[in-house]
Write an enzyme that holds these catalytic residues in place. Structure first.
Site, short mmCIF file in Angstrom:
data_model
loop_
_atom_site.label_atom_id
_atom_site.label_comp_id
_atom_site.label_asym_id
_atom_site.label_seq_id
_atom_site.Cartn_x
_atom_site.Cartn_y
_atom_site.Cartn_z
N ALA A 1 0.86 -1.19 0.00
CA ALA A 1 0.00 0.00 0.00
C ALA A 1 0.90 1.23 0.00
O ALA A 1 2.05 1.17 0.42
CB ALA A 1 -0.89 -0.02 1.24
N GLY B 1 0.52 -5.28 0.60
CA GLY B 1 -0.54 -5.25 -0.40
C GLY B 1 -0.11 -5.85 -1.73
O GLY B 1 -0.95 -6.37 -2.49
#
Ligand code: 3HC
Length: 653
Positions: free
Chosen positions: A67, A106
């Site tokens: 992320a 992520g």
């Protein structure tokens, strides 16, 4: 044909397969634009008759670095990562991850949602979220155990450990490691899978867990995580994947992620993450090339010198270790071999690695053998005359372009440099003991250090796997200046009414692995005593001075090594000593101080306050360049808990 899905995501259709490339430098983070682009790419594939499968890969040397950490703390733009990940997994057309480099957080979560994963040999995967005080927030704790089993997944999620391609294959996280062209192979696999029902990770069952083995792993992970919330939560989430539906697990994971993302620990750890990147940027060094270093000479093969030798060998440097006599050099070699043996015994090094390192090492007692080295690091006795003499001798031996580094802790390196005909090639490299383990190196920018010499110090420290932090010259540089202020305040607290054990318990409760008095005992009290004696004549008589540590040293209590210090150590175990309590009481009585009860909160507040105040002085005096550098020094050299962000962060500076 090139398709553009967003500014950072493009596609290319090749033989019916849409190859989606994420190009979001520097690390292909899953920013709002990237998420939107990836979603659009999957939608495009779903709606296209021409496309029968999808490959996802990253441009450059990263797959997806996770992320976008810069977005944390801001409102989340849609689509959020879990939506993108679910979309990938739900695709009816096969989606193959071509993991070309690091797939972190992520990034790994996107790969886990793909229907097939192929890694390049150099790929690395991890769920490093705990290092930022959070847990994975897009399915990592639920999908990883479906591939690797609960224990392996929980260990990875709780530690943030990086796993290479071969291990990822062995654990079942990737399906294959590509030998040749990764994207070509992934495209071929996507074509083979076309038309078949996709294998969705979320549909797989979680294998039964051996409760005892899980418990053993969890105990270890929690011991390492001391004081931090995220690792325990990561363990809980992975463990519970075994007993509930994917949807329930994902909902719990997301709620936990969002809660931890807003926690103080996560804010502190994010501060540390950006502080580390900022420390590498030094004003005035933009565009300055470090000098080339391939051979390092290390003079002085005591505890510190041998640790530096091992760090340099670990990094692949050729090393010439020199000590004053043949006997001292022989002992140095033994010390270095013992450090390598210890690494073999602990599994950190294999026998071959040990041999490779020894092949890079030359030991000598002849200074002349340093004639061809690129850098000399001296780690001899911390005495100005000894070091000045050494620097003068080196000038006549080493090449004119060789860099000279001193590992002094307390001496003024400008005095040392002044004694050398070429002060511009002198820099400080202040390692912390044990130097092959401790991550911090203070890189001392002396008055005359040339920019490319400073850059060389930074580059070498980085190659050694260290965290270099630049400091200006003052007594004790950044770390020991603040540590002295910490020590001073801890001693004031003693006089005011607290006992060493009260202070230690309070600071350990705050998150330090050891309180200050336990640390003083471990390090030994005699060096600080010698310094105090040296400074006695110059001391302002009106300044508050606590003499209790002097009384301890006069009584032969030099710390753990001598069996007695601030504590007693019967059988090596730290124990409160009534004799020390009596000495403290006597010192208070002599000054007419009536002790008062001091609560742990006040102890913590005063000690943190003293560190921050000293930090302000270092900033004002340009010794430290930024508050976050001070935080890094205290976290990596002095045991300040990273999840509290460092003394300056804790003080809101
Ligand atoms: N978000 C935003 N910026 C990032 C970033 C990220 N995830 N990762 C790295 N960067 C930035 C750095 O701040 C730095 O910026 P700068 O040049 O302006 O200082 C730049 O990228 C380069 O970083 P490094 O100097 O660290 O480069 P390296 O090549 O040494 O390392 C890396 C690359 C291994 C990817 C390393 O940067 C790294 O470990 N990054 C953090 C990875 C991480 O923690 N990811 C998890 C994020 S949380 C998450 O994914 C939540 C999810 O579960 C929902």
């Amino acid at each position: 044909m090139k398709l553009t899905f967003s500014q950072t995501v493009t596609g290319n259709i090749s033989g019916g397969v849409l190859v989606v490339t994420i190009d979001n430098p520097p690390v292909n983070a899953a920013s709002a634009d990237m998420r939107q682009g990836l979603l659009a790419a999957i939608d495009n594939a779903a709606g296209s008759k021409e496309i029968s499968g999808v490959v996802i890969t990253g441009a450059g040397k990263t797959f997806v670095g996770g992320a976008d950490i810069r977005e944390f703390g801001k409102p989340m733009a849609e689509p959020v990562l879990p939506q993108v990940v679910d979309h990938v997994e739900a695709s009816r057309k096969p989606v193959v991850a071509a993991i070309n480099g690091a797939a972190l957080g992520g990034g790994l979560e996107i790969a886990l949602a793909c229907h097939h994963r192929i890694a390049a040999g150099s790929a690395k995967i991890a769920l490093p979220e705990v290092k930022l005080g959070i847990v994975p927030g897009a399915g990592g704790t639920q999908r990883l155990p479906r591939l690797a089993g609960v224990i392996a997944a929980a260990e990875m999620a709780a530690s943030g450990r990086m796993v290479g391609a071969a291990e990822a294959l062995a654990l079942g996280i990737v399906d294959e490691v590509a030998e040749g062209d990764l994207v070509a192979r992934a495209t071929a696999v996507a074509r083979e899978l076309a038309g078949k029902p996709p294998r969705r990770t979320g549909d797989l069952a979680v294998a039964a867990v051996d409760a005892e083995a899980f418990g053993a792993m969890a105990t270890k992970a929690l011991a390492r995580a001391r004081g931090q919330d995220a690792p325990g939560e990561a363990l809980r989430l992975v463990r519970s994947a075994a007993g509930r539906s994917l949807a329930e697990g994902l909902a719990d994971e997301r709620a936990t992620f969002l809660r931890l993302r807003d926690s103080d620990q996560s804010k502190a750890l994010r501060h540390v993450f950006f502080a580390e990147r900022a420390a590498a940027k030094v004003d005035g060094l933009e565009g300055v090339e470090p000098r080339a270093v391939s051979t390092i000479g290390i003079v002085g093969l005591g505890l510190m010198g041998s640790g530096i030798v091992v760090a340099a060998l670990d990094a692949g440097y050729a090393v010439i270790g020199v000590d004053a006599t043949a006997e001292a050099a022989r002992k140095g070699r033994e010390r270095i071999a013992a450090l390598l043996d210890r690494n073999v015994a602990s599994g950190r090094l294999d026998a071959e690695g040990r041999e490779q390192r020894l092949a890079l090492l030359t030991i000598s007692h002849r200074m002349e053998d340093l004639a061809d080295v690129d850098l000399v690091i001296e780690a001899v006795f911390d005495d100005l005359d000894v070091k000045t003499d050494l620097f003068r001798r080196l000038e006549g031996i080493v090449r004119p372009d060789a860099v000279l580094a001193t590992n002094t802790s307390y001496l003024d390196p400008d005095l040392l440099a002044a004694a050398a005909p070429h002060p511009e090639r002198v820099v400080g490299l202040h390692f912390f003991s044990p130097a092959n383990i401790m991550r911090l190196v203070e890189v001392v920018n002396c008055a005359k250090t040339a920019p490319d010499v400073l850059a060389t110090g930074l580059a070498v420290a980085k190659k050694l796997g260290k965290l270099p932090v630049v400091t200006g010259v003052c007594e004790g540089f950044i770390g020991n200046s603040i540590f002295s202020a910490y020590r001073r305040e801890a001693e004031f607290l003693l006089e005011d009414g607290a006992l060493p054990q009260d202070i230690d318990v309070a600071m350990e409760g705050y998150g330090f692995a050891m309180g200050p008095f336990a640390v003083f005992d471990l390090a030994g009290l005699e060096i600080a005593w010698a310094r105090r004696k040296r400074q006695a004549a110059a001391r302002d008589p009106n300044e508050r001075y606590v003499g209790i540590a002097d009384r301890l040293c006069e009584a032969g209590r030099f710390g753990q090594k001598s069996g007695r210090g601030w504590y007693a150590y019967p059988d090596g175990k730290r124990t409160v000593d009534p004799e020390v309590t009596a000495m403290i009481e006597a010192a208070r009585a002599k000054k007419g101080i009536s002790p008062r009860e001091i609560k742990p909160d006040e102890i913590v507040l005063r000690l943190l306050g003293a560190m921050a105040a000293e930090g302000e002085k270092l900033l004002a005096g340009n010794i430290a360049r930024r508050a976050s550098d001070i935080d890094l020094v205290m976290i990596n050299g002095y045991g300040f808990p990273a999840y509290m962000g460092g003394p300056m962060f804790a003080a809101g500076k």
